[in-house]
Design a protein around this motif. Structure first.
Motif, mmCIF file in Angstrom:
data_model
loop_
_atom_site.group_PDB
_atom_site.id
_atom_site.type_symbol
_atom_site.label_atom_id
_atom_site.label_comp_id
_atom_site.label_asym_id
_atom_site.label_seq_id
_atom_site.Cartn_x
_atom_site.Cartn_y
_atom_site.Cartn_z
ATOM 1 N N LEU A 1 20.534 -63.311 49.000
ATOM 2 C CA LEU A 1 19.728 -62.102 48.947
ATOM 3 C C LEU A 1 20.583 -60.900 49.312
ATOM 4 O O LEU A 1 21.580 -61.027 50.022
ATOM 5 N N PRO A 2 20.178 -59.707 48.864
ATOM 6 C CA PRO A 2 20.933 -58.502 49.232
ATOM 7 C C PRO A 2 20.929 -58.288 50.742
ATOM 8 O O PRO A 2 19.998 -58.683 51.424
ATOM 9 N N THR A 3 21.976 -57.656 51.226
ATOM 10 C CA THR A 3 22.052 -57.348 52.648
ATOM 11 C C THR A 3 21.761 -55.872 52.858
ATOM 12 O O THR A 3 21.790 -55.076 51.910
ATOM 13 N N LEU A 4 21.499 -55.511 54.096
ATOM 14 C CA LEU A 4 21.290 -54.099 54.421
ATOM 15 C C LEU A 4 22.535 -53.283 54.094
ATOM 16 O O LEU A 4 22.428 -52.147 53.623
ATOM 17 N N GLU A 5 23.715 -53.858 54.347
ATOM 18 C CA GLU A 5 24.949 -53.128 54.050
ATOM 19 C C GLU A 5 25.058 -52.818 52.565
ATOM 20 O O GLU A 5 25.473 -51.727 52.177
ATOM 21 N N GLU A 6 24.670 -53.778 51.722
ATOM 22 C CA GLU A 6 24.711 -53.546 50.273
ATOM 23 C C GLU A 6 23.719 -52.453 49.870
ATOM 24 O O GLU A 6 24.028 -51.593 49.039
ATOM 25 N N THR A 7 22.546 -52.485 50.468
ATOM 26 C CA THR A 7 21.552 -51.455 50.171
ATOM 27 C C THR A 7 22.052 -50.093 50.617
ATOM 28 O O THR A 7 21.956 -49.112 49.870
ATOM 29 N N ALA A 8 22.611 -50.015 51.828
ATOM 30 C CA ALA A 8 23.134 -48.736 52.338
ATOM 31 C C ALA A 8 24.253 -48.212 51.443
ATOM 32 O O ALA A 8 24.309 -47.017 51.140
ATOM 33 N N LYS A 9 25.140 -49.092 50.994
ATOM 34 C CA LYS A 9 26.236 -48.675 50.113
ATOM 35 C C LYS A 9 25.696 -48.130 48.791
ATOM 36 O O LYS A 9 26.149 -47.112 48.288
ATOM 37 N N GLU A 10 24.692 -48.817 48.242
ATOM 38 C CA GLU A 10 24.117 -48.354 46.974
ATOM 39 C C GLU A 10 23.420 -47.006 47.137
ATOM 40 O O GLU A 10 23.469 -46.160 46.238
ATOM 41 N N ILE A 11 22.780 -46.781 48.270
ATOM 42 C CA ILE A 11 22.164 -45.472 48.550
ATOM 43 C C ILE A 11 23.234 -44.397 48.519
ATOM 44 O O ILE A 11 23.065 -43.345 47.884
ATOM 45 N N THR A 12 24.351 -44.663 49.179
ATOM 46 C CA THR A 12 25.459 -43.706 49.214
ATOM 47 C C THR A 12 26.033 -43.511 47.812
ATOM 48 O O THR A 12 26.310 -42.372 47.409
ATOM 49 N N ASP A 13 26.183 -44.603 47.060
ATOM 50 C CA ASP A 13 26.692 -44.501 45.683
ATOM 51 C C ASP A 13 25.787 -43.662 44.795
ATOM 52 O O ASP A 13 26.245 -43.036 43.845
ATOM 53 N N THR B 1 19.351 -38.827 53.613
ATOM 54 C CA THR B 1 20.011 -39.785 54.491
ATOM 55 C C THR B 1 18.953 -40.823 54.805
ATOM 56 O O THR B 1 17.868 -40.480 55.301
ATOM 57 N N VAL B 2 19.254 -42.093 54.491
ATOM 58 C CA VAL B 2 18.246 -43.140 54.615
ATOM 59 C C VAL B 2 18.741 -44.226 55.573
ATOM 60 O O VAL B 2 19.739 -44.889 55.303
ATOM 61 N N TYR B 3 18.026 -44.368 56.684
ATOM 62 C CA TYR B 3 18.265 -45.475 57.596
ATOM 63 C C TYR B 3 17.460 -46.642 57.066
ATOM 64 O O TYR B 3 16.229 -46.560 56.967
ATOM 65 N N VAL B 4 18.148 -47.719 56.678
ATOM 66 C CA VAL B 4 17.465 -48.898 56.171
ATOM 67 C C VAL B 4 17.500 -49.967 57.251
ATOM 68 O O VAL B 4 18.520 -50.176 57.903
ATOM 69 N N THR B 5 16.358 -50.595 57.490
ATOM 70 C CA THR B 5 16.279 -51.592 58.549
ATOM 71 C C THR B 5 15.780 -52.922 58.013
ATOM 72 O O THR B 5 15.106 -52.990 56.985
ATOM 73 N N THR C 1 11.760 -49.271 56.598
ATOM 74 C CA THR C 1 11.813 -50.578 57.244
ATOM 75 C C THR C 1 11.686 -51.659 56.177
ATOM 76 O O THR C 1 11.082 -51.446 55.132
ATOM 77 N N GLY C 2 12.284 -52.809 56.442
ATOM 78 C CA GLY C 2 12.217 -53.911 55.480
ATOM 79 C C GLY C 2 12.865 -53.537 54.168
ATOM 80 O O GLY C 2 12.325 -53.784 53.099
ATOM 81 N N ALA C 3 14.059 -52.948 54.234
ATOM 82 C CA ALA C 3 14.677 -52.351 53.049
ATOM 83 C C ALA C 3 15.806 -53.167 52.435
ATOM 84 O O ALA C 3 16.491 -52.686 51.546
ATOM 85 N N SER C 4 16.003 -54.401 52.853
ATOM 86 C CA SER C 4 17.110 -55.165 52.289
ATOM 87 C C SER C 4 16.809 -55.671 50.881
ATOM 88 O O SER C 4 17.714 -55.976 50.121
ATOM 89 N N ALA D 1 22.792 -48.655 57.538
ATOM 90 C CA ALA D 1 22.161 -49.955 57.793
ATOM 91 C C ALA D 1 22.005 -50.176 59.288
ATOM 92 O O ALA D 1 22.952 -49.981 60.050
ATOM 93 N N VAL D 2 20.800 -50.581 59.698
ATOM 94 C CA VAL D 2 20.532 -50.872 61.107
ATOM 95 C C VAL D 2 19.709 -52.163 61.167
ATOM 96 O O VAL D 2 18.600 -52.213 60.632
ATOM 97 N N TYR D 3 20.276 -53.186 61.814
ATOM 98 C CA TYR D 3 19.523 -54.425 61.970
ATOM 99 C C TYR D 3 18.494 -54.262 63.071
ATOM 100 O O TYR D 3 18.833 -53.923 64.202
ATOM 101 N N VAL D 4 17.232 -54.488 62.719
ATOM 102 C CA VAL D 4 16.122 -54.354 63.662
ATOM 103 C C VAL D 4 15.095 -55.428 63.340
ATOM 104 O O VAL D 4 14.699 -55.594 62.193
ATOM 105 N N ASP D 5 14.666 -56.125 64.368
ATOM 106 C CA ASP D 5 13.516 -57.012 64.241
ATOM 107 C C ASP D 5 12.324 -56.190 64.718
ATOM 108 O O ASP D 5 12.185 -55.917 65.907
ATOM 109 N N HIS D 6 11.488 -55.772 63.797
ATOM 110 C CA HIS D 6 10.395 -54.858 64.130
ATOM 111 C C HIS D 6 9.289 -55.504 64.955
ATOM 112 O O HIS D 6 8.380 -54.813 65.406
#
Length: 150
Positions: A70-82, A51-55, A31-34, A89-94
């Motif tokens: 600032l980095p986006t969740l999509e950028e973080t998810a792409k870098e994880i895959t790279d 496999t990392v779900y980033v929120t 959580t809070g992974a952007s 990437a999952v947008y969530v307001d916790h």
């Protein structure tokens, strides 16, 4: 120095790679992974093969994203895959219980109920702390419920 070159050489050898923990097949949520600590943890889990779900909150809802790029969740998810894992990437307001429930329902459905690692890193108290402490109130003068944000 000699010791730093020995350490550096060790980390570049195949011997080191046999010591690295493989998380291939493991499912993680960070959580809070952007950005910041959450992003760093998520990237390392991905590097280890998880496999990392980033929120995180949507960019327009996240404090600070208006002033800075600032980095986006999509950028973080792409870098994880790279890096060798699988980033999702999952947008969530916790702070919204229904959104959190939806996240866990989605993961349960997508992974047949598997969840191996949970990193609770979301932090929504920045605005609260700035607002409260600029009014010069002492932290212990606030009702205990206000700290639920943290």
């Amino acid at each position: 120095s000699f010791s730093s070159s020995v350490v550096s050489n060790f980390f570049s050898t195949s011997l080191y790679s046999s010591f690295q923990m493989s998380l291939r097949g493991q499912i993680a949520i960070v959580t809070g992974a952007s950005r910041g600590i959450g992003q760093g943890i998520a990237l390392q889990l991905g590097k280890a093969g998880a496999t990392v779900y980033v929120t995180g909150r949507k960019p327009g809802e996240s404090s600070g994203n208006e002033e800075n790029r600032l980095p986006t969740l999509e950028e973080t998810a792409k870098e994880i895959t790279d890096r060798g894992g699988k980033g999702v990437a999952v947008y969530v307001d916790h702070s919204d219980v229904e959104q959190v429930k939806s996240l866990f329902t989605r993961i349960e459905e997508e992974t047949n109920g598997q969840l191996d690692i949970l990193v609770n890193n979301a932090y929504a108290a920045v605005d609260f702390i700035i607002e409260e402490f600029t009014q010069k109130s002492k932290f212990y003068e606030n009702p205990p419920e206000t700290w639920d944000l943290v």
